[in-house]
Design a protein around this motif. Structure first.
Motif, PDB file in Angstrom:
ATOM      1  N   UNK A 249       0.752   3.389   7.845  1.00 30.31           N
ATOM      2  CA  UNK A 249      -0.062   2.485   7.034  1.00 30.31           C
ATOM      3  C   UNK A 249      -1.556   2.775   7.078  1.00 30.31           C
ATOM      4  N   UNK A 250      -2.002   3.609   7.995  1.00 32.15           N
ATOM      5  CA  UNK A 250      -3.418   3.999   8.078  1.00 32.15           C
ATOM      6  C   UNK A 250      -4.363   2.798   8.106  1.00 32.15           C
ATOM      7  N   UNK A 251      -3.976   1.773   8.852  1.00 30.06           N
ATOM      8  CA  UNK A 251      -4.827   0.602   8.983  1.00 30.06           C
ATOM      9  C   UNK A 251      -4.721  -0.383   7.832  1.00 30.06           C
TER      10      UNK A 251
ATOM     11  N   UNK B  96       0.812  -1.224   0.000  1.00 29.27           N
ATOM     12  CA  UNK B  96       0.000   0.000   0.000  1.00 29.27           C
ATOM     13  C   UNK B  96       0.846   1.275   0.000  1.00 29.27           C
ATOM     14  N   UNK B  97       0.194   2.361  -0.412  1.00 25.67           N
ATOM     15  CA  UNK B  97       0.864   3.666  -0.490  1.00 25.67           C
ATOM     16  C   UNK B  97       0.019   4.769   0.151  1.00 25.67           C
ATOM     17  N   UNK B  98      -0.321   4.678   1.413  1.00 19.29           N
ATOM     18  CA  UNK B  98      -1.074   5.772   2.042  1.00 19.29           C
ATOM     19  C   UNK B  98      -0.154   6.967   2.300  1.00 19.29           C
TER      20      UNK B  98
ATOM     21  N   UNK C 126       5.027   8.710   0.049  1.00 21.12           N
ATOM     22  CA  UNK C 126       4.222   7.723   0.767  1.00 21.12           C
ATOM     23  C   UNK C 126       5.018   6.455   1.042  1.00 21.12           C
ATOM     24  N   UNK C 127       5.817   6.011   0.071  1.00 21.65           N
ATOM     25  CA  UNK C 127       6.614   4.801   0.276  1.00 21.65           C
ATOM     26  C   UNK C 127       7.650   5.024   1.382  1.00 21.65           C
TER      27      UNK C 127
END
Length: 221
Positions: free
Chosen positions: A151-153, A120-122, A141-142
């Motif tokens: 990671x925002x969940x 993921x890329x939050x 984001x990475x």
């Protein structure tokens, strides 16, 4: 008085013979593992020619994850040749990877597996006046995900690393039969799987980087 005649059965019995030698054991045949090729999908349709806030980039990434490829692309001949020679082809379940597989597999079976989706890329939350193009937001984001476990969940770095290890093990098991294995997936997760392969004794022997349609070939050392 004449000696008694020998038992005829004993007289006719064959002389004991040595046991027949056991047939030689079949020679063990060593099968050299096939190669593992990690390829990135083709160019997505969603435009990167824009400037976005961090919140806008979050929406942009959500669209990117469910979007397909830009129309009119032709897969490179080298990747087509790799697909033709592969004994097994895997693809991420994301549409951009699925459409890539359809473009190069020539009707052959493609095994779709969410094991190969992108990490993921939050993005971190930045002020609304701060805008960047999507590719730069991806780098930010990475970095936040990798360095600060932002990671925002969603999937954490540790969880993604465990998934990349599981992916590498699955690919190695398939390649050990002697078949070349091709994976059509995503830039950063391919990088994570490649690192696991190198840690397990595989060497990167052909490297086209991480551009669209590129491939990285690993062989057992």
């Amino acid at each position: 008085m004449p000696a008694p005649a020998r038992d005829s059965l004993m007289a006719d019995a064959p002389a004991p013979s040595k046991a027949d030698p056991a047939p030689p054991r079949a020679a063990l045949v060593s099968v050299r593992p096939g190669a593992i090729v990690l390829a990135r999908h083709g160019e997505p349709a969603l435009s990167r020619k824009c400037y976005l806030t961090s919140d806008q980039y979050r929406d942009w990434w959500a669209k990117y994850e469910v979007g397909g490829l830009r129309a009119g692309q032709t897969p490179p001949p080298e990747l087509l040749a790799t697909a033709e020679g592969a004994g097994a082809i895997y693809a991420s379940t994301r549409p951009r990877a699925q459409e890539t597989a359809a473009a190069i597999a020539a009707g052959r079976e493609v095994m779709s597996d969410a094991l190969f989706i992108e990490a993921p890329l939050p993005p971190p939350h930045f002020p609304a006046w701060f805008k960047l193009p999507p590719q730069y937001w991806g780098a930010v984001a990475r970095f936040w995900w990798h360095a600060f476990n932002h990671h925002e969940g969603q999937e954490t770095r540790a969880e993604a690393e465990a998934r990349s290890e599981a992916a590498a093990r699955a690919l190695i098991a398939r390649a050990e039969s002697g078949q070349d294995v091709l994976v059509l997936a995503h830039g950063y997760f391919n990088h994570m799987v490649g690192r696991r392969l190198c840690a397990d004794g595989w060497a990167l022997v052909h490297n086209q980087g991480f551009k669209y349609w590129s491939q990285r070939r690993y062989e057992k050392r």
